[in-house]
Scaffold this motif. Structure first.
Motif, PDB file in Angstrom:
ATOM      1  N   LEU A   1      70.672 -19.305 -90.942  1.00  0.00           N
ATOM      2  CA  LEU A   1      70.281 -17.913 -91.209  1.00  0.00           C
ATOM      3  C   LEU A   1      71.303 -16.946 -90.620  1.00  0.00           C
ATOM      4  CD1 LEU A   1      66.443 -18.036 -90.456  1.00  0.00           C
ATOM      5  CD2 LEU A   1      67.499 -17.707 -92.701  1.00  0.00           C
ATOM      6  N   GLU A   2      71.750 -17.259 -89.402  1.00  0.00           N
ATOM      7  CA  GLU A   2      72.732 -16.398 -88.734  1.00  0.00           C
ATOM      8  C   GLU A   2      74.063 -16.398 -89.467  1.00  0.00           C
ATOM      9  OE1 GLU A   2      75.029 -16.114 -84.389  1.00  0.00           O
ATOM     10  OE2 GLU A   2      73.340 -17.484 -84.665  1.00  0.00           O
ATOM     11  N   LYS A   3      74.524 -17.577 -89.858  1.00  0.00           N
ATOM     12  CA  LYS A   3      75.807 -17.673 -90.567  1.00  0.00           C
ATOM     13  C   LYS A   3      75.761 -16.919 -91.897  1.00  0.00           C
ATOM     14  CE  LYS A   3      77.998 -21.656 -90.657  1.00  0.00           C
ATOM     15  NZ  LYS A   3      78.203 -23.120 -90.853  1.00  0.00           N
ATOM     16  N   CYS A   4      74.621 -16.990 -92.567  1.00  0.00           N
ATOM     17  CA  CYS A   4      74.485 -16.345 -93.875  1.00  0.00           C
ATOM     18  C   CYS A   4      74.072 -14.876 -93.766  1.00  0.00           C
ATOM     19  CB  CYS A   4      73.465 -17.097 -94.726  1.00  0.00           C
ATOM     20  SG  CYS A   4      73.993 -18.754 -95.233  1.00  0.00           S
ATOM     21  N   GLN A   5      73.791 -14.424 -92.559  1.00  0.00           N
ATOM     22  CA  GLN A   5      73.423 -13.027 -92.297  1.00  0.00           C
ATOM     23  C   GLN A   5      72.184 -12.584 -93.086  1.00  0.00           C
ATOM     24  OE1 GLN A   5      76.722 -10.163 -91.789  1.00  0.00           O
ATOM     25  NE2 GLN A   5      78.138 -11.805 -92.351  1.00  0.00           N
ATOM     26  N   VAL A   6      71.176 -13.458 -93.104  1.00  0.00           N
ATOM     27  CA  VAL A   6      69.919 -13.140 -93.776  1.00  0.00           C
ATOM     28  C   VAL A   6      68.753 -13.470 -92.850  1.00  0.00           C
ATOM     29  CG1 VAL A   6      70.799 -13.469 -96.125  1.00  0.00           C
ATOM     30  CG2 VAL A   6      69.855 -15.424 -94.871  1.00  0.00           C
ATOM     31  N   ASP A   7      67.592 -12.917 -93.174  1.00  0.00           N
ATOM     32  CA  ASP A   7      66.378 -13.189 -92.406  1.00  0.00           C
ATOM     33  C   ASP A   7      65.554 -14.312 -93.020  1.00  0.00           C
ATOM     34  OD1 ASP A   7      66.890 -11.082 -90.579  1.00  0.00           O
ATOM     35  OD2 ASP A   7      66.066  -9.627 -92.015  1.00  0.00           O
ATOM     36  N   TYR A   8      65.843 -14.641 -94.272  1.00  0.00           N
ATOM     37  CA  TYR A   8      65.109 -15.707 -94.950  1.00  0.00           C
ATOM     38  C   TYR A   8      65.976 -16.294 -96.054  1.00  0.00           C
ATOM     39  CZ  TYR A   8      64.398 -12.298 -98.710  1.00  0.00           C
ATOM     40  OH  TYR A   8      64.613 -11.383 -99.710  1.00  0.00           O
ATOM     41  N   PHE A   9      65.645 -17.526 -96.451  1.00  0.00           N
ATOM     42  CA  PHE A   9      66.276 -18.157 -97.601  1.00  0.00           C
ATOM     43  C   PHE A   9      65.281 -18.129 -98.759  1.00  0.00           C
ATOM     44  CE2 PHE A   9      68.708 -20.463 -94.216  1.00  0.00           C
ATOM     45  CZ  PHE A   9      69.951 -19.949 -94.546  1.00  0.00           C
ATOM     46  N   ASP A  10      65.749 -17.722 -99.907  1.00  0.00           N
ATOM     47  CA  ASP A  10      64.889 -17.738-101.088  1.00  0.00           C
ATOM     48  C   ASP A  10      64.543 -19.169-101.475  1.00  0.00           C
ATOM     49  OD1 ASP A  10      65.065 -14.747-102.078  1.00  0.00           O
ATOM     50  OD2 ASP A  10      67.093 -15.358-101.505  1.00  0.00           O
ATOM     51  N   PHE A  11      65.525 -20.048-101.360  1.00  0.00           N
ATOM     52  CA  PHE A  11      65.344 -21.462-101.683  1.00  0.00           C
ATOM     53  C   PHE A  11      65.969 -22.297-100.559  1.00  0.00           C
ATOM     54  CE2 PHE A  11      65.243 -19.116-105.612  1.00  0.00           C
ATOM     55  CZ  PHE A  11      64.255 -19.722-106.365  1.00  0.00           C
ATOM     56  N   TYR A  12      65.278 -23.341-100.159  1.00  0.00           N
ATOM     57  CA  TYR A  12      65.814 -24.220 -99.113  1.00  0.00           C
ATOM     58  C   TYR A  12      65.484 -25.658 -99.497  1.00  0.00           C
ATOM     59  CZ  TYR A  12      67.490 -25.556 -94.495  1.00  0.00           C
ATOM     60  OH  TYR A  12      68.216 -26.099 -93.458  1.00  0.00           O
ATOM     61  N   LEU A  13      66.448 -26.563 -99.228  1.00  0.00           N
ATOM     62  CA  LEU A  13      66.332 -27.933 -99.710  1.00  0.00           C
ATOM     63  C   LEU A  13      66.522 -28.967 -98.600  1.00  0.00           C
ATOM     64  CD1 LEU A  13      68.123 -26.085-101.886  1.00  0.00           C
ATOM     65  CD2 LEU A  13      68.063 -28.213-103.197  1.00  0.00           C
ATOM     66  N   PHE A  14      65.798 -30.073 -98.719  1.00  0.00           N
ATOM     67  CA  PHE A  14      66.177 -31.301 -98.044  1.00  0.00           C
ATOM     68  C   PHE A  14      67.437 -31.765 -98.780  1.00  0.00           C
ATOM     69  CE2 PHE A  14      61.662 -30.981 -97.437  1.00  0.00           C
ATOM     70  CZ  PHE A  14      61.352 -31.637 -96.246  1.00  0.00           C
ATOM     71  N   HIS A  15      68.555 -31.898 -98.067  1.00  0.00           N
ATOM     72  CA  HIS A  15      69.826 -32.156 -98.731  1.00  0.00           C
ATOM     73  C   HIS A  15      70.059 -33.647 -98.933  1.00  0.00           C
ATOM     74  CE1 HIS A  15      74.310 -30.665 -98.983  1.00  0.00           C
ATOM     75  NE2 HIS A  15      73.885 -31.281-100.084  1.00  0.00           N
ATOM     76  N   ASN A  16      70.383 -34.011-100.169  1.00  0.00           N
ATOM     77  CA  ASN A  16      70.873 -35.345-100.506  1.00  0.00           C
ATOM     78  C   ASN A  16      69.919 -36.456-100.092  1.00  0.00           C
ATOM     79  OD1 ASN A  16      72.485 -37.495-101.287  1.00  0.00           O
ATOM     80  ND2 ASN A  16      73.698 -37.485 -99.407  1.00  0.00           N
TER      81      ASN A  16
END
Length: 375
Positions: free
Chosen positions: A103-118
């Motif tokens: 969140l900090e790296k992307c400079q946002v307070d929330y993610f619209d979509f988030y995934l378990f990766h791979n």
């Protein structure tokens, strides 16, 4: 722009994958932010609203770059997707540490979509192991509003996807799979798409052009397609195939240049799915291509950071494919001449560390050994 219905309303069908942003001096970890910002601005201007990044893309710098690029636009105007990096088992007990950093790296307070990766054979047991608490933690983030929609990406087999869905399927709102006309049979993408439809889970597409492989085809195959649709480009055929697949709600394309972006935007101006004859022709061409010796590397570069020899494995596998496909020739030996001996395929020590994180489950050490033998 073509749209699909999702919980958010109408979702633009084309999204920008941020694994292949423009870079400086061929260094994957050095993003050309000026060019990347221009891509994002043009994409926003033309209706692309979905941006897909990840912890490991561009050596960890994709999140930073896309965060800075999108910060210049109103938050409500774009959807940002990120992922928990379970492709590396060393991260499994770090979800509470990694997520806030993202969140900090992307400079946002929330993610619209988030995934378990791979989700794959390598990590399915860890993903399902309650001692790591990945699933519980991400559900809490959704409850708190820091994740709006939770899903997963999968490079594993259909059986692995079934295990994941049996455990967590009730909480999954979308699934991202590698889907293109080459992998329709090669990686059994057809069965994976059918599985997701059975669970009523919308399909997100990654690698629609298979790492650029389907952006250009040998002349004989391109000629067959052009005979059916003279006005359609070779890359557009891959996207038209996906427009024909029921359940597909998002197609991610890793666009590195303004030219690629403009061409894709033109393709997604109108929906033109393939008819039966066109689909048959395309899949027949894919079958012929698959009959030839090729390593299915998509240049995701997960392997590179795990190689003790520091080999540029995707580059070497690309040369291997070329050398094998042509039955020899001078291109691969000439390209290798530009590199020191310790970066050649015979420098591989066979430790298989790279194979442990390869989404395609390529037997990299064997491929490099064979490459060295051919040379």
């Amino acid at each position: 722009m073509i749209y699909r219905n999702f919980q958010t309303g109408e979702l633009p069908l084309l999204g920008l994958g941020c694994m292949r942003l423009p870079v400086l001096d061929g260094d994957d970890s050095k993003i050309d932010e000026g060019a990347a910002f221009a891509l994002v601005d043009r994409a926003m201007e033309r209706g692309i609203r979905y941006y897909d990044t990840a912890w490991g893309y561009h050596g960890g710098n994709s999140e930073l770059a896309i965060g800075r690029a999108l910060k210049r636009h109103p938050r409500e105007k774009f959807y940002l997707a990120d992922k928990f990096p379970g492709y590396d088992l060393a991260n499994m007990d770090k979800v509470a540490e990694i997520f806030p950093k993202q969140l900090e790296k992307c400079q946002v307070d929330y993610f619209d979509f988030y995934l378990f990766h791979n989700v794959c054979e390598m990590n399915i047991d860890a993903y399902l192991d309650p001692k790591y608490g990945v699933h519980d933690y991400l559900l809490r983030q959704k409850e708190s509003g820091r994740i709006r929609h939770l899903g997963f990406s999968a490079h594993g087999s259909t059986a692995v996807m079934e295990r994941f869905l049996e455990a967590y399927g009730k909480d999954m709102e979308f699934c991202q799979i590698q889907l293109n006309y080459l992998d329709w049979s090669f990686q059994d993408a057809k069965a994976k798409a059918e599985l997701l439809r059975a669970w009523n889970i919308p399909i997100w597409v990654m690698e629609p052009l298979r790492g650029g492989r389907l952006a250009q085809l040998p002349g004989e195959y391109a000629a067959r397609l052009q005979a059916l649709r003279p006005e359609e480009s070779v890359p557009a055929w891959a996207f038209r195939f996906l427009q024909s697949i029921p359940g597909v709600a998002m197609i991610l394309s890793g666009m590195s240049t303004m030219e690629q972006l403009e061409e894709n935007l033109q393709t997604f101006e109108a929906e033109r799915p393939l008819d039966g004859k066109e689909t048959e022709t395309l899949l027949a061409a894919a079958g012929e291509m698959l009959a030839q010796k090729q390593v299915p590397c998509t240049a995701c570069r997960y392997c590179v950071s795990h190689c003790p020899q520091g080999l540029d494995i995707p580059w070497l596998l690309g040369l291997y494919n070329e050398h094998s496909f042509t039955g020899g020739g001078f291109l691969a030996p000439m390209a290798l001449m530009s590199q020191p001996k310790e970066k050649h395929p015979d420098a591989c020590v066979g430790c298989r560390s790279c194979e442990a994180v390869c989404p395609q489950q390529i037997k990299i050490s064997e491929a490099l050994a064979d490459f060295a033998g051919l040379l």
